[in-house]
Design a protein around this motif. Structure first.
Motif, mmCIF file in Angstrom:
data_model
loop_
_atom_site.group_PDB
_atom_site.id
_atom_site.type_symbol
_atom_site.label_atom_id
_atom_site.label_comp_id
_atom_site.label_asym_id
_atom_site.label_seq_id
_atom_site.Cartn_x
_atom_site.Cartn_y
_atom_site.Cartn_z
ATOM 1 N N PRO B 66 0.800 -1.208 0.112
ATOM 2 C CA PRO B 66 0.072 -0.052 -0.124
ATOM 3 C C PRO B 66 0.655 1.316 -0.097
ATOM 4 O O PRO B 66 2.025 1.123 0.248
ATOM 5 C CB PRO B 66 -0.595 -0.065 1.371
ATOM 6 C CG PRO B 66 0.282 -0.806 2.208
ATOM 7 C CD PRO B 66 0.743 -1.828 1.248
ATOM 8 N N PRO B 67 0.215 2.432 -0.338
ATOM 9 C CA PRO B 67 1.149 3.639 -0.358
ATOM 10 C C PRO B 67 1.308 3.922 1.192
ATOM 11 O O PRO B 67 0.477 3.700 2.086
ATOM 12 C CB PRO B 67 0.014 4.774 -0.967
ATOM 13 C CG PRO B 67 -1.409 3.976 -1.116
ATOM 14 C CD PRO B 67 -1.120 2.557 -0.815
ATOM 15 N N PRO B 68 2.407 4.858 1.328
ATOM 16 C CA PRO B 68 2.645 5.111 2.825
ATOM 17 C C PRO B 68 1.752 6.249 3.432
ATOM 18 O O PRO B 68 1.614 6.371 4.663
ATOM 19 C CB PRO B 68 4.107 5.789 2.700
ATOM 20 C CG PRO B 68 4.267 6.204 1.219
ATOM 21 C CD PRO B 68 3.405 5.427 0.513
ATOM 22 N N ILE B 69 1.410 6.873 2.815
ATOM 23 C CA ILE B 69 0.647 8.331 3.126
ATOM 24 C C ILE B 69 -0.852 7.835 3.099
ATOM 25 O O ILE B 69 -1.432 7.359 2.132
ATOM 26 C CB ILE B 69 0.957 9.332 2.139
ATOM 27 C CG1 ILE B 69 2.264 9.683 2.260
ATOM 28 C CG2 ILE B 69 -0.286 10.549 2.608
ATOM 29 C CD1 ILE B 69 2.951 10.888 1.365
ATOM 30 N N PRO B 70 -1.490 8.000 4.253
ATOM 31 C CA PRO B 70 -3.278 7.511 4.425
ATOM 32 C C PRO B 70 -3.956 8.527 3.233
ATOM 33 O O PRO B 70 -3.580 9.454 3.140
ATOM 34 C CB PRO B 70 -3.499 7.805 5.746
ATOM 35 C CG PRO B 70 -2.156 8.372 6.306
ATOM 36 C CD PRO B 70 -1.031 8.613 5.490
ATOM 37 N N GLY B 95 -6.191 8.745 8.364
ATOM 38 C CA GLY B 95 -4.978 9.578 8.759
ATOM 39 C C GLY B 95 -4.157 8.563 9.804
ATOM 40 O O GLY B 95 -3.339 8.753 10.647
ATOM 41 N N VAL B 96 -4.248 7.012 9.694
ATOM 42 C CA VAL B 96 -3.508 6.161 10.530
ATOM 43 C C VAL B 96 -2.807 5.340 9.522
ATOM 44 O O VAL B 96 -3.159 4.313 9.270
ATOM 45 C CB VAL B 96 -4.750 5.461 11.334
ATOM 46 C CG1 VAL B 96 -3.990 4.879 12.430
ATOM 47 C CG2 VAL B 96 -5.941 6.124 11.825
ATOM 48 N N GLY B 97 -1.686 5.753 9.209
ATOM 49 C CA GLY B 97 -0.989 5.119 8.229
ATOM 50 C C GLY B 97 -0.587 3.577 8.191
ATOM 51 O O GLY B 97 -0.100 3.281 9.408
ATOM 52 N N ARG B 115 2.670 -2.156 9.981
ATOM 53 C CA ARG B 115 3.782 -3.156 9.708
ATOM 54 C C ARG B 115 4.870 -2.697 8.706
ATOM 55 O O ARG B 115 6.027 -2.857 8.960
ATOM 56 C CB ARG B 115 2.989 -4.458 8.860
ATOM 57 C CG ARG B 115 3.982 -5.399 8.471
ATOM 58 C CD ARG B 115 3.156 -6.530 7.924
ATOM 59 N NE ARG B 115 2.736 -6.261 6.554
ATOM 60 C CZ ARG B 115 3.210 -6.841 5.175
ATOM 61 N NH1 ARG B 115 4.505 -7.745 5.553
ATOM 62 N NH2 ARG B 115 2.879 -6.551 4.246
ATOM 63 N N LEU B 116 4.280 -1.545 7.898
ATOM 64 C CA LEU B 116 5.235 -1.185 6.815
ATOM 65 C C LEU B 116 5.884 0.280 7.340
ATOM 66 O O LEU B 116 6.755 0.622 6.993
ATOM 67 C CB LEU B 116 4.584 -1.166 5.494
ATOM 68 C CG LEU B 116 3.947 -2.574 4.848
ATOM 69 C CD1 LEU B 116 3.399 -1.866 3.400
ATOM 70 C CD2 LEU B 116 5.216 -3.350 4.606
ATOM 71 N N LEU B 117 5.184 0.730 8.310
ATOM 72 C CA LEU B 117 5.656 1.880 8.968
ATOM 73 C C LEU B 117 6.308 1.543 10.369
ATOM 74 O O LEU B 117 6.223 0.539 10.577
ATOM 75 C CB LEU B 117 4.597 2.996 8.849
ATOM 76 C CG LEU B 117 3.974 3.462 7.691
ATOM 77 C CD1 LEU B 117 2.768 4.576 7.781
ATOM 78 C CD2 LEU B 117 4.684 3.651 6.612
ATOM 79 N N ASP B 118 6.638 2.550 10.955
ATOM 80 C CA ASP B 118 7.340 2.304 12.285
ATOM 81 C C ASP B 118 6.671 2.858 13.411
ATOM 82 O O ASP B 118 7.252 3.195 14.554
ATOM 83 C CB ASP B 118 8.803 2.955 12.058
ATOM 84 C CG ASP B 118 8.933 4.428 11.877
ATOM 85 O OD1 ASP B 118 7.550 5.045 11.752
ATOM 86 O OD2 ASP B 118 9.817 5.117 12.012
ATOM 87 N N LYS B 119 5.402 3.071 13.329
ATOM 88 C CA LYS B 119 4.639 3.765 14.252
ATOM 89 C C LYS B 119 3.589 3.004 14.978
ATOM 90 O O LYS B 119 2.928 2.068 14.410
ATOM 91 C CB LYS B 119 3.978 4.848 13.573
ATOM 92 C CG LYS B 119 4.907 5.900 13.009
ATOM 93 C CD LYS B 119 4.109 6.920 12.278
ATOM 94 C CE LYS B 119 5.171 7.947 11.524
ATOM 95 N NZ LYS B 119 6.855 7.783 11.768
ATOM 96 N N TYR B 121 -0.084 4.024 16.999
ATOM 97 C CA TYR B 121 -0.736 5.338 17.057
ATOM 98 C C TYR B 121 -1.889 4.766 18.295
ATOM 99 O O TYR B 121 -2.319 3.723 18.541
ATOM 100 C CB TYR B 121 -1.866 5.266 15.870
ATOM 101 C CG TYR B 121 -1.130 5.413 14.727
ATOM 102 C CD1 TYR B 121 -0.524 6.590 14.119
ATOM 103 C CD2 TYR B 121 -0.854 4.019 14.113
ATOM 104 C CE1 TYR B 121 -0.104 6.533 12.584
ATOM 105 C CE2 TYR B 121 -0.196 4.161 12.812
ATOM 106 C CZ TYR B 121 0.184 5.321 12.037
ATOM 107 O OH TYR B 121 0.835 5.317 11.003
ATOM 108 N N VAL B 132 -5.492 11.675 16.205
ATOM 109 C CA VAL B 132 -4.808 10.445 15.717
ATOM 110 C C VAL B 132 -3.416 10.917 16.393
ATOM 111 O O VAL B 132 -2.771 11.921 15.910
ATOM 112 C CB VAL B 132 -4.401 10.203 14.313
ATOM 113 C CG1 VAL B 132 -3.637 9.136 14.136
ATOM 114 C CG2 VAL B 132 -5.869 9.996 13.674
#
Lengths: 209, 418
Positions: B66-70, B95-97, B115-119, B121, B132
């Motif tokens: 998926p794209p990184p930006i929500p 807005g919850v990437g 999973r693909l980001l490091d965050k 929330y 968020v």
């Protein structure tokens, strides 16, 4: 690991204001060597620091810096995003992107994606290594995800005619875990590849026509 | 937006020139002949690529990132999502990437992993407006979350952390305590779903570190559990390829879990599984020898029998990627959903005609066997493309059901009546 303070309503920075620009301006001025770069509006100026290292025609002449020509916009967006978030570490890129908004990242990706595909070097090809690299590429199915013509699509990068030193570095870093990747797909592919195979496939891909 | 098309002309001209050059070069130097080259040796058994066929149809399939930006709130495909009559679907949070696993705190905070980001929330409500908050970043695939007695447990690829009294410190989360980092560091199937059982133990699966291999069963392809302080880590059951969702039956307290079947075998085999760990059942669920309870692996299945292994209680479709699941114990939904299991099927990539991309509901018989598996929330898949991909489900205190979507970086809420 680093716990970070909260950013209210701000998982994305889409709402950030332009006031975050001065550090970028500074970086631009430093990198482009243009002391008078006062207003960042024209796209050419915004792209200048990118193209200075990555090549104005889509083909990079800078050691270990990838060619960006012909890369899918979705792939470029992911890379710019992970640079901004420091999920991928390359200091100049982390610095350049740190104050970009989501819209900045999208616009840059779309624009960079218009650069023409890179041109492979005309000298230095070693037929025996190319043959070995071709065999490694076929065995590890590079063309399955990256397209049979290695042009990439969506979030998957173009790897045909990419710089050899960059490809070799990227593959090594995927294998060592130094580069985590956005999706773990590459880590899965390279985890059991011998170093000599990584080098051979980088050579083969770099001379891809 | 500072893009200005006019200023591009010089760049474009240069680009066209380079393109023309590359074309000329191509014409002068024909590519090395492919014909006559020896066919490539296939990947060795055990390799991450083993089993991937070299056919044109297979070559078209690749994992979908998926794209990184929500996706912006007003662009979310919520109107396309369909639930049975009487249910309503709405956006709970945008807005919850890369929104993945969901958990709820005692004070109603919704926690979301990625999973693909490091965050990680926290979704909170302030003056009727949903916020968020990023409560942790710089984590390595923080997919797994558990909440217990005020503490949030976060599972990275190879480490589990605990954030104490998290809901009191959402704006400045405490430094986490390391619970246990004795897990493999492999990327393939390295991300985790975690949960805390009625036995007050923390359950952590370790996936197979390849599509299909026969790894050390004490290191990979199993579910472990440990005490909440990280001590007493033990392997509970084996033969689990990759579970990304589990929950305990509200009355029998038995653990049910989804398991993703191997790729590249065929379009239609094997199916993903819903499994149950029961006191009387076997403690090995088949991987890599037997898939879907009745199908021996073409490589690893020889000399073995599916009778040796605990069969699934339900099959969930080929390549559907059945992930998060929860028992429904709320009062809001009609009685037929009481103690049924909602299961998010992320949707196939390793299949020409995509399947999954929905939330199904598994209704159980009194003995804990599965009576039926029915569609519940559909519409994630349109013209064989995903407009959204469900990952996890989580019941809220009012009985409504949250569904995370990692493709758009959003959380939806399904409610009934009202």
């Amino acid at each position: 690991m680093a716990a970070e303070g909260s950013r209210a309503a701000g998982a994305t920075r889409a709402g950030r204001k332009r006031s975050a620009l001065p550090p970028l301006l500074l970086a631009l001025a430093l990198l482009s060597g243009a002391p008078g770069a006062a207003r960042p509006e024209p796209l050419a100026e915004r792209l200048a620091p990118c193209l200075a290292c990555h090549g104005e025609t889509g083909t990079s002449e800078t050691p270990e810096v990838p060619s960006l020509g012909g890369q899918p916009a979705s792939f470029l967006l992911i890379q710019l995003y992970v640079f901004r978030e420091k999920q991928r570490i390359a200091e100049p890129m982390n610095e350049l992107t740190k104050d970009f908004t989501d819209d900045d990242l999208r616009a840059l990706s779309d624009e960079l994606a218009k650069l023409p595909p890179p041109v492979p070097p005309t000298i230095g090809a070693e037929p025996a290594r190319i043959e070995k690299g071709r065999e490694v590429s076929a065995r590890h199915r590079c063309g399955f995800c990256h397209n049979p013509d290695l042009s990439g699509h969506d979030q998957i990068p173009r790897i045909g005619a990419q710089r050899q030193d960059y490809l070799a570095k990227a593959l090594r870093e995927y294998k060592s875990g130094e580069r985590r990747g956005y999706d773990p797909a590459m880590a899965e592919v390279v985890q059991e590849m011998a170093d000599a195979d990584l080098a051979a496939v980088a050579h083969y891909l770099a001379y891809w026509r | 937006m500072w893009l200005e098309r006019a200023s591009l002309s010089a760049l474009t001209v240069a680009g066209l020139f380079a393109y023309a050059l590359s074309g000329a070069a191509l014409a002068q130097q024909p590519p090395a002949p492919a014909a006559g080259a020896a066919p490539a040796a296939p990947p060795a058994p055990g390799s991450a690529l083993f089993g991937r066929p070299e056919t044109e149809g297979a070559a078209r399939l690749a994992p979908i990132a998926p794209p990184p930006i929500p996706t912006a709130a007003d662009k979310l495909p919520v109107a396309k999502l369909k639930a049975p009559p009487g249910f309503k679907v709405e956006v709970f949070a945008a807005g919850v990437g890369n929104a993945r696993s969901l958990r709820i705190g005692d004070k109603g905070t919704v926690f979301v992993g990625s999973r693909l980001l490091d965050k990680v929330y926290a979704l909170t409500e302030k003056d009727g407006k949903r916020e968020v908050k990023v409560i942790a970043s710089g984590l390595h695939r923080p997919n797994g979350l558990a909440y217990h007695k005020g503490a949030l447990y976060v599972a990275e690829l190879s480490k589990v952390w605990r954030y104490d009294a998290i809901e009191d410190h959402l704006d400045s989360p405490p430094k986490p305590t390391l619970v246990n980092d004795n897990f493999p560091k492999d990327e393939p199937h390295g991300w985790k779903f975690i949960g805390i059982g009625p036995d007050e133990k923390l359950y952590v699966p370790v996936g197979a570190n390849a599509n299909i291999n026969n790894p050390d069963p004490n290191v990979y392809a199993h579910i472990r559990r440990m005490n909440l302080d990280g001590s007493g880590l033990e392997v509970l059951v084996q033969g689990v390829r990759n579970t990304v969702g589990f929950d305990w039956h509200p009355t029998t307290k038995e653990l049910y879990f989804t398991d993703n079947g191997r790729d590249w075998l065929s379009e239609d085999l094997p199916e993903d599984e819903l499994n149950r760990i029961s006191a009387a059942g076997k403690k090995h669920f088949g991987y890599p020898f037997c898939h879907q309870g009745n199908f021996g692996d073409p490589e690893h299945g020889w000399g073995r029998s599916c009778d040796e292994f605990e069969p699934p209680v339900a099959l969930l479709g080929p390549h559907t990627a059945a992930l998060g699941m929860r028992f429904y114990t709320g009062e809001m939904f009609p009685a037929e959903y009481k103690n049924a299991i909602f299961i998010a099927r992320h949707g196939a990539w390793n299949r020409t005609k995509k399947t999954g991309g929905d939330v199904v509901v598994a209704k159980l018989n009194p003995d804990g066997s599965v009576k039926s598996v029915e569609p519940f929330l559909t519409g994630f898949l349109e013209d064989n493309k995903y407009v959204a991909r469900p990952v996890d489900v989580q019941m809220m205190k009012d009985g409504s059901l949250l569904v995370s979507d990692d493709y758009n970086g959003a959380v939806y809420r399904v409610s009934h009546g009202g």
